[in-house]
Write an enzyme that holds these catalytic residues in place. Structure first.
Site, mmCIF file in Angstrom:
data_model
loop_
_atom_site.group_PDB
_atom_site.id
_atom_site.type_symbol
_atom_site.label_atom_id
_atom_site.label_comp_id
_atom_site.label_asym_id
_atom_site.label_seq_id
_atom_site.Cartn_x
_atom_site.Cartn_y
_atom_site.Cartn_z
ATOM 1 N N ASN A 119 0.800 -1.238 0.000
ATOM 2 C CA ASN A 119 0.000 0.000 0.000
ATOM 3 C C ASN A 119 0.832 1.287 0.000
ATOM 4 O OD1 ASN A 119 -2.564 -1.207 -0.083
ATOM 5 N ND2 ASN A 119 -2.501 -1.630 2.119
ATOM 6 N N ARG A 178 -16.626 -1.574 16.375
ATOM 7 C CA ARG A 178 -16.738 -3.005 16.728
ATOM 8 C C ARG A 178 -16.892 -3.185 18.234
ATOM 9 N NH1 ARG A 178 -12.041 -4.493 12.415
ATOM 10 N NH2 ARG A 178 -13.416 -5.096 10.690
ATOM 11 N N HIS A 202 -3.754 -0.123 15.403
ATOM 12 C CA HIS A 202 -4.780 -0.894 14.697
ATOM 13 C C HIS A 202 -4.139 -2.164 14.132
ATOM 14 C CE1 HIS A 202 -8.318 -1.889 12.404
ATOM 15 N NE2 HIS A 202 -7.616 -1.905 11.282
ATOM 16 N N MET A 254 -16.116 -1.029 7.622
ATOM 17 C CA MET A 254 -15.061 -0.022 7.443
ATOM 18 C C MET A 254 -15.670 1.278 6.921
ATOM 19 S SD MET A 254 -12.054 -0.943 8.389
ATOM 20 C CE MET A 254 -10.972 0.179 7.545
HETATM 21 C C1 LMR Z 1 -10.200 -4.249 9.417
HETATM 22 O O1 LMR Z 1 -9.897 -4.122 10.612
HETATM 23 O O2 LMR Z 1 -11.217 -4.845 9.049
HETATM 24 C C2 LMR Z 1 -9.311 -3.635 8.390
HETATM 25 O O3 LMR Z 1 -8.126 -3.216 8.974
HETATM 26 C C3 LMR Z 1 -9.095 -4.473 7.196
HETATM 27 C C4 LMR Z 1 -8.275 -5.712 7.473
HETATM 28 O O4 LMR Z 1 -7.393 -6.027 6.666
HETATM 29 O O5 LMR Z 1 -8.529 -6.394 8.455
#
Ligand code: LMR
Length: 345
Positions: A119, A178, A202, A254
């Site tokens: 990316n 989430r 993340h 997302m």
């Molecule tokens: C997610 O948390 O869903 C995103 O970061 C996409 C992924 O690749 O998991």
């Protein structure tokens, strides 16, 4: 008399606000608008009441068809679409917010960390265009791995003399979304009213939901529930990827969470200050960048999270996450040399 004066002040303030909403020009660019996330974000942003102009950019020229289709929906921002190298600059020129959604979906069996090389080139391209065309824009990224891509983009922008730490965001609303959804199910209540800060980074080992800081404060969960929910939040992205059999990672959730971020940010252009969850420059946890609730005004980030009262379990997660976040940040910075100087580190 006083009442009349007061009500006329309130009334004129309201009129002023309405006028601002009606007449202020707010432009947002979505880069990567034709991919699985971008398409859904574009549709959601078509309903945004603060944005007046929405620029959709993608290398895939089907984005032009998206423009036509979105123009068939009455109301909302005016839509323009752009495709191809030569049109990247016009797509971001004059935008208040540039959303970077270009990304290759994660492949089955891959971690987010492994997506950096895939990316990074797209991020480099947008950083170059931003530095030249619109260095004052808010720049919000949702390409994995967030923990490395934000430091990568920041370093690049520094090299291009266009870095403003107050205006660069890694969007991490997905983790709060989430957390709220799963917690609502556990407590059997409407998650809309729940608030749980999610800090760290993340990735599966750095997302830290702080259930001890749950609001409203009359709700509580037990330690074992907090541990189980943390595990679920952390593996949510991978679970979606597995169930989609590697054809794509999460796109709907997302898009919803990116839209939540944009909904909030677009209010700052009308003079409000807002709190978004994002991975930004933040020195308070022993890392250069850190995710968490972040206060933003029209001038950009003015306060990042700095401390929380945490449970023993949360402290333990934090101490495990910090070295990993530092490793990911360093990888992002090192990757600048890899792609800018062609050096193989
Ligand atoms: C997610 O948390 O869903 C995103 O970061 C996409 C992924 O690749 O998991």
């Amino acid at each position: 008399m006083i009442t009349r004066k007061l009500s006329s002040v309130i009334f004129s303030k309201r009129l002023y606000y309405i006028n601002k909403v009606q007449f202020k020009y707010i432009q947002v660019s979505v880069i990567g608008a034709a991919n699985g996330i971008g398409r859904n974000v574009a549709l959601l942003l078509k309903q945004n009441r603060f944005i007046t102009k929405l620029n959709l950019y993608d290398d895939d020229d089907r984005v032009l068809g998206m423009e036509l289709e979105l123009r068939q929906i009455p109301g909302g921002p005016v839509i323009s679409s752009f495709s191809g190298d030569a049109f990247l600059s016009p797509a971001i020129r004059y935008s208040h917010l540039v959303l970077m959604l270009t990304r290759m979906p994660r492949k089955l069996g891959y971690t987010r960390e492994q997506m950096l090389a895939t990316n990074a080139l797209a991020v480099q391209r947008i950083c170059r265009a931003l530095a030249y065309e619109n260095p004052d824009a808010f720049f919000a990224i949702s390409s994995n791995p967030i923990n490395s891509i934000v430091s990568f983009a920041s370093k690049l922008l520094q090299n291009y003399n266009a870095y403003n730490k107050h205006k660069i965001f890694g969007i991490t609303h997905i983790d709060t979304a989430r957390t709220r959804a799963l917690l609502g199910k556990t407590l059997n209540i409407n998650p809309r009213h729940l608030h749980v800060p999610v800090i760290g980074g993340h990735s599966d080992e750095t997302i830290i939901p702080l259930f001890s800081n749950l609001l409203p404060s009359h709700y509580h969960i037990k330690e074992h529930q907090a541990e189980a929910l943390t595990r679920l939040v952390r593996k949510s992205g991978t679970e979606v990827l597995n169930l989609k059999q590697g054809s794509d990672s999460a796109t709907l959730a997302m898009a919803w969470s990116i839209n939540e971020f944009v909904e909030k940010i677009s209010e700052v252009f009308y003079g409000s200050y807002v709190i978004v969850n994002s991975f930004t420059a933040n020195p308070y946890f022993g890392t250069k960048f850190f995710s968490g609730p972040t206060k933003v005004s029209e001038c950009g980030i003015f306060e990042t999270c700095s401390n929380f009262v945490m449970s023993e379990y949360e402290c333990h997660l934090l101490s495990q996450a910090v070295p990993l976040i530092n490793r990911d940040i360093a990888r992002g910075e090192e990757h600048v040399q890899v792609i800018e100087e062609g050096r193989n580190l």
